[in-house]
Enzyme design. Structure first.
Site, PDB file in Angstrom:
ATOM      1  N   ARG A 108      16.782  10.790  -7.485  1.00  0.00           N
ATOM      2  CA  ARG A 108      16.504  12.240  -7.434  1.00  0.00           C
ATOM      3  C   ARG A 108      16.835  12.826  -8.784  1.00  0.00           C
ATOM      4  O   ARG A 108      17.941  12.641  -9.301  1.00  0.00           O
ATOM      5  CB  ARG A 108      17.344  12.928  -6.359  1.00  0.00           C
ATOM      6  CG  ARG A 108      17.332  14.454  -6.498  1.00  0.00           C
ATOM      7  CD  ARG A 108      18.013  15.216  -5.384  1.00  0.00           C
ATOM      8  NE  ARG A 108      17.205  15.192  -4.179  1.00  0.00           N
ATOM      9  CZ  ARG A 108      17.384  16.030  -3.155  1.00  0.00           C
ATOM     10  NH1 ARG A 108      18.328  16.938  -3.203  1.00  0.00           N
ATOM     11  NH2 ARG A 108      16.617  15.944  -2.094  1.00  0.00           N
ATOM     12  N   HIS A 135       8.172  15.636  -3.554  1.00  0.00           N
ATOM     13  CA  HIS A 135       9.274  15.306  -2.635  1.00  0.00           C
ATOM     14  C   HIS A 135       8.667  14.531  -1.458  1.00  0.00           C
ATOM     15  O   HIS A 135       8.631  15.011  -0.328  1.00  0.00           O
ATOM     16  CB  HIS A 135       9.958  16.599  -2.163  1.00  0.00           C
ATOM     17  CG  HIS A 135      11.309  16.382  -1.546  1.00  0.00           C
ATOM     18  ND1 HIS A 135      11.929  15.154  -1.497  1.00  0.00           N
ATOM     19  CD2 HIS A 135      12.166  17.241  -0.927  1.00  0.00           C
ATOM     20  CE1 HIS A 135      13.109  15.278  -0.909  1.00  0.00           C
ATOM     21  NE2 HIS A 135      13.266  16.534  -0.541  1.00  0.00           N
ATOM     22  N   GLN A 138      10.288  13.904   2.050  1.00  0.00           N
ATOM     23  CA  GLN A 138      10.349  15.122   2.879  1.00  0.00           C
ATOM     24  C   GLN A 138       9.042  15.293   3.656  1.00  0.00           C
ATOM     25  O   GLN A 138       9.050  15.609   4.848  1.00  0.00           O
ATOM     26  CB  GLN A 138      10.610  16.340   1.986  1.00  0.00           C
ATOM     27  CG  GLN A 138      10.658  17.658   2.742  1.00  0.00           C
ATOM     28  CD  GLN A 138      11.904  17.811   3.614  1.00  0.00           C
ATOM     29  OE1 GLN A 138      13.010  17.607   3.139  1.00  0.00           O
ATOM     30  NE2 GLN A 138      11.731  18.136   4.884  1.00  0.00           N
ATOM     31  N   ASP A 233      10.356  27.431   1.664  1.00  0.00           N
ATOM     32  CA  ASP A 233      11.313  26.727   0.807  1.00  0.00           C
ATOM     33  C   ASP A 233      12.039  27.811   0.008  1.00  0.00           C
ATOM     34  O   ASP A 233      11.572  28.967  -0.051  1.00  0.00           O
ATOM     35  CB  ASP A 233      10.554  25.750  -0.117  1.00  0.00           C
ATOM     36  CG  ASP A 233      11.486  24.853  -0.945  1.00  0.00           C
ATOM     37  OD1 ASP A 233      12.706  24.840  -0.667  1.00  0.00           O
ATOM     38  OD2 ASP A 233      10.993  24.166  -1.864  1.00  0.00           O
ATOM     39  N   CYS A 274      12.271  22.663   4.498  1.00  0.00           N
ATOM     40  CA  CYS A 274      12.902  21.408   4.089  1.00  0.00           C
ATOM     41  C   CYS A 274      14.425  21.506   4.120  1.00  0.00           C
ATOM     42  O   CYS A 274      15.104  20.488   4.235  1.00  0.00           O
ATOM     43  CB  CYS A 274      12.415  21.021   2.693  1.00  0.00           C
ATOM     44  SG  CYS A 274      12.552  22.339   1.487  1.00  0.00           S
ATOM     45  N   ARG A 318      14.335  13.233   8.518  1.00  0.00           N
ATOM     46  CA  ARG A 318      14.490  12.659   7.170  1.00  0.00           C
ATOM     47  C   ARG A 318      15.041  11.241   7.269  1.00  0.00           C
ATOM     48  O   ARG A 318      14.640  10.343   6.544  1.00  0.00           O
ATOM     49  CB  ARG A 318      15.457  13.505   6.321  1.00  0.00           C
ATOM     50  CG  ARG A 318      15.028  14.934   6.035  1.00  0.00           C
ATOM     51  CD  ARG A 318      13.740  15.015   5.251  1.00  0.00           C
ATOM     52  NE  ARG A 318      13.760  14.180   4.046  1.00  0.00           N
ATOM     53  CZ  ARG A 318      14.470  14.432   2.943  1.00  0.00           C
ATOM     54  NH1 ARG A 318      15.170  15.536   2.843  1.00  0.00           N
ATOM     55  NH2 ARG A 318      14.455  13.612   1.893  1.00  0.00           N
TER      56      ARG A 318
HETATM   57  N1  NVA Z   1      12.275  23.200  -3.890  1.00  0.00           N
HETATM   58  C1  NVA Z   1      13.619  22.795  -3.529  1.00  0.00           C
HETATM   59  C2  NVA Z   1      13.579  21.710  -2.494  1.00  0.00           C
HETATM   60  C3  NVA Z   1      14.935  21.279  -1.999  1.00  0.00           C
HETATM   61  C4  NVA Z   1      14.850  20.204  -0.968  1.00  0.00           C
HETATM   62  C5  NVA Z   1      14.358  22.348  -4.770  1.00  0.00           C
HETATM   63  O1  NVA Z   1      13.804  21.564  -5.545  1.00  0.00           O
HETATM   64  O2  NVA Z   1      15.493  22.792  -4.981  1.00  0.00           O
HETATM   65  N1   CP Z   2      15.505  18.710   2.076  1.00  0.00           N
HETATM   66  C1   CP Z   2      16.286  18.064   1.208  1.00  0.00           C
HETATM   67  O1   CP Z   2      15.839  17.276   0.364  1.00  0.00           O
HETATM   68  O2   CP Z   2      17.591  18.336   1.367  1.00  0.00           O
HETATM   69  P1   CP Z   2      18.764  17.903   0.377  1.00  0.00           P
HETATM   70  O3   CP Z   2      18.558  18.647  -0.912  1.00  0.00           O
HETATM   71  O4   CP Z   2      20.040  18.303   1.084  1.00  0.00           O
HETATM   72  O5   CP Z   2      18.686  16.421   0.162  1.00  0.00           O
END
Ligand code: NVA
Ligand code: CP
Length: 331
Positions: A108, A135, A138, A233, A274, A318
């Site tokens: 990540r 992602h 997800q 989101d 998400c 997930r």
């Molecule tokens: N768009 C958000 C998704 C988190 C799961 C981010 O990248 O922070």
């Molecule tokens: N939805 C998601 O990716 O959650 P986290 O950021 O907690 O991993």
């Protein structure tokens, strides 16, 4: 032809055929049923995985850890402060080293090129746990959740994503919907439409032609009508917090409210997110921003807690879908 994903990396759904995505979803349904029945076949026994996180996480990290442990694999977690990667060692060297220790690598971070680079050099499957532009794990969980809650095949489902239409979730949804022949609407400010990556949109529209998907980008509330899923989101993704004032100005009209849910004219519409979500002022970030004059909630607490909301089933999924990805590619 039988689907075989052994040894494949999972970087974006665009790399997979609809049949391969179907295979991972079916496997996830099966693994979920098995977990509910207390059956663990330990199909990953003797394997080890490493999780690299340059951004924070609750669901993704825990999903990988529990899924791996359920199936008998060992897990190492490394955040950006506790490895050499990027600071003292290149991504290429890191990938070559980790590929000798581990059977699979989750990453990540910010740049999609990093997860692609890891996959190029590691020699073992690499899984994308979120980048600035995608992602995919997800979306797999979201598709599984839709199959559990919407009484229609995926290719008849309409998803409206309301908010920052150029963020990682919006693009990830475009890929997922294009591949699975779904109807996707990126519903957000007209001023953001020019910022969308034109090459990506062209690629998605190409896939949509083959699968019968409809991919729309719109600022017109008329698109809400007939939605099966309203998806939200956060307005400022990880690393974008400095832009909150501007985002609040631009995205407040796209906050998910009971009125927006009603505008779908679908009594069975579901609300998905998400997570993490700002739906009240109980977090330090929402509270601090409120004190500064900014309401950063992308959804009201009423909708978040309503009978339409399936966000915690989605979060649970997930784990089942990430387990399916690991079993399919590494098992
Ligand atoms: N768009 C958000 C998704 C988190 C799961 C981010 O990248 O922070
Ligand atoms: N939805 C998601 O990716 O959650 P986290 O950021 O907690 O991993």
């Amino acid at each position: 032809m039988a689907v075989n994903l052994k040894g494949r990396s999972f970087l974006t759904l665009m790399d997979f055929t609809p049949e391969e995505i179907r295979y991972m979803l079916d496997l996830a349904h099966d693994l979920k049923a098995k977990k509910r029945a207390g059956i663990h076949n330990e199909v990953l026994k003797g394997k080890n995985i490493v999780l690299l996180f340059e951004k924070t996480s609750t669901r993704t990290r825990c999903a990988f850890e529990v899924a791996a442990m359920d199936e008998g694999a060992g897990v190492t977690f490394l955040d950006s402060g506790s490895s050499q990667m990027g600071k003292k060692e290149t991504m290429e060297d890191t990938a070559k080293v980790l590929g000798r220790f581990y059977d699979g690598i989750e990453y990540r971070g910010f740049d999609q090129a990093v997860v692609e680079g890891l996959a190029k050099y590691a020699g073992v499957p690499v899984w994308n746990g979120l980048t600035d532009v995608d992602h995919p794990t997800q979306i797999l969980a979201d598709l599984l959740t839709i199959e559990e809650h919407v009484a229609k095949p995926l290719n008849r489902v309409k998803v409206v994503f309301s908010g920052d239409i150029r963020n990682n979730m919006s693009y990830a949804w475009m890929y997922g919907c294009a591949k699975m022949g779904m109807h996707y609407v990126a519903y957000g400010p007209a001023e953001l439409q020019d910022q969308l990556n034109k090459d990506v949109i062209a690629k998605v529209q190409e896939v949509a032609k083959e699968t019968g998907a409809v991919i729309e980008i719109s600022a017109d509330p008329a698109v809400l009508k007939g939605a099966d899923v309203i998806y939200a989101d956060v307005w400022a993704s990880m690393g974008e917090e400095a832009e909150i004032p501007e985002r609040v100005r631009m995205l407040t009209p796209f906050k998910v409210t009971e009125e927006m849910m009603a505008a779908t004219e679908n009594p069975d519409v579901i609300f998905m997110h998400c997570l993490p979500s700002f739906h009240d002022f109980e977090t330090t970030m929402a509270k601090t921003q409120k004190e500064a004059g900014y309401d950063i909630r992308e959804v009201t607490d009423e909708v978040f807690r309503s009978r339409h909301s399936v966000v915690f089933d989605e979060a649970e999924n997930r784990m089942h879908t990430i387990k399916a990805v690991m079993v399919a590619t590494m098992g």
